[in-house]
Design an enzyme around this catalytic site. Structure first.
Site, mmCIF file in Angstrom:
data_model
loop_
_atom_site.group_PDB
_atom_site.id
_atom_site.type_symbol
_atom_site.label_atom_id
_atom_site.label_comp_id
_atom_site.label_asym_id
_atom_site.label_seq_id
_atom_site.Cartn_x
_atom_site.Cartn_y
_atom_site.Cartn_z
ATOM 1 N N LYS A 89 0.855 -1.189 0.000
ATOM 2 C CA LYS A 89 0.000 0.000 0.000
ATOM 3 C C LYS A 89 0.890 1.237 0.000
ATOM 4 O O LYS A 89 1.788 1.365 0.853
ATOM 5 C CB LYS A 89 -0.858 -0.025 1.267
ATOM 6 C CG LYS A 89 -2.277 0.461 1.103
ATOM 7 C CD LYS A 89 -3.038 0.191 2.397
ATOM 8 C CE LYS A 89 -4.430 0.741 2.350
ATOM 9 N NZ LYS A 89 -5.105 0.608 3.655
HETATM 10 O O1 G3P Z 1 -7.907 1.440 5.620
HETATM 11 C C1 G3P Z 1 -8.295 2.623 5.003
HETATM 12 C C2 G3P Z 1 -9.674 3.102 5.387
HETATM 13 O O2 G3P Z 1 -10.598 2.067 5.229
HETATM 14 C C3 G3P Z 1 -9.767 3.789 6.714
HETATM 15 O O3 G3P Z 1 -11.092 4.066 7.100
HETATM 16 O O4 G3P Z 1 -12.714 4.726 8.842
HETATM 17 O O5 G3P Z 1 -10.282 5.314 9.138
HETATM 18 O O6 G3P Z 1 -11.675 6.480 7.440
HETATM 19 P P1 G3P Z 1 -11.452 5.206 8.183
#
Ligand code: G3P
Length: 219
Positions: free
Chosen positions: A83
């Site tokens: 990533k």
């Molecule tokens: O892993 C990336 C993403 O899914 C993070 O989500 O909830 O931290 O905005 P969030």
């Protein structure tokens, strides 16, 4: 649509993998921090549990160092997707790693222009963050629609899969599926919510109560 789980909690991954419905895992530095585990050990264990792509994020910010970290991560298992963030250096690292045969997930995508660049850089996955766009008053689903449309205009040259990230509720996932997104990465709690409906619970309780009254057993 493929379902990935967005967590670094080994117990959760084992539990969800046992359903046979899990196609992959995504992690990020915040999720690794939350899990409290050693990064390399955690990713190695996840790759043993899940056969599909497992995203592990670089933390360098300069292309050469990102590539070096990416090679280290890719060496953990064949199902690693490295990533990288959607910066110019991240795009350079994406191009180098994907050209060498490594799966790359380009993360922190918030615009169609960024998604187009990631696809041109050979990304295996683009991760648009729908929840974080909603958080600032923009409709994250509009971005998914734009990216799916753009990629579908160039099927021969843009083969990047749209991996919807920052999903906060089942509606995000269903709307993404309606738009034709390839993958949804979902927190464990949201993934479990997909199976829940109060009418299912109510209906099952009534069926079982009536079955009890028959006095019969199947086995
Ligand atoms: O892993 C990336 C993403 O899914 C993070 O989500 O909830 O931290 O905005 P969030």
């Amino acid at each position: 649509m493929k379902f990935f789980v967005d967590t670094a909690e080994i117990g959760e991954i084992e539990d969800l993998a046992a359903t046979g419905l899990l196609d992959g895992v995504t992690t990020n530095p915040s999720l690794i921090h939350k899990s409290g585990g050693d990064f390399i050990e955690t990713i190695t264990r996840i790759c043993e549990i899940v056969a599909g792509p497992v995203s592990a994020e670089v933390t360098a910010t300069e292309a050469d160092s990102m590539i070096e970290e990416g090679k280290r991560l890719a060496g953990i298992a064949p199902n690693i997707a490295v990533k990288v963030p959607l910066t110019w250096d991240g795009l350079k690292a994406c191009k180098a790693l994907s050209s060498a045969g490594t799966m790359v997930n380009v993360t922190l995508c918030f615009s169609a222009a960024q998604a187009l660049l990631a696809a041109k850089a050979g990304a295996t996955f683009i991760s648009p963050f729908v929840g974080r766009l909603d958080d600032i008053g923009q409709d994250g689903m509009v971005l998914i629609e734009e990216i799916v449309t753009i990629y579908s205009n160039y099927p021969d040259t843009l083969q990047t899969e749209v991996l919807v990230a920052s999903i906060r509720d089942p509606i995000h996932l269903i709307e993404s599926a309606k738009l034709g997104a390839d993958v949804a990465t979902v927190p464990p709690g949201v993934l479990r919510k997909l199976a829940q409906h109060p009418l299912t619970d109510k209906g099952l309780a009534a069926f079982l109560a009536d079955w009890e009254k028959t006095g019969q057993s199947i086995i």
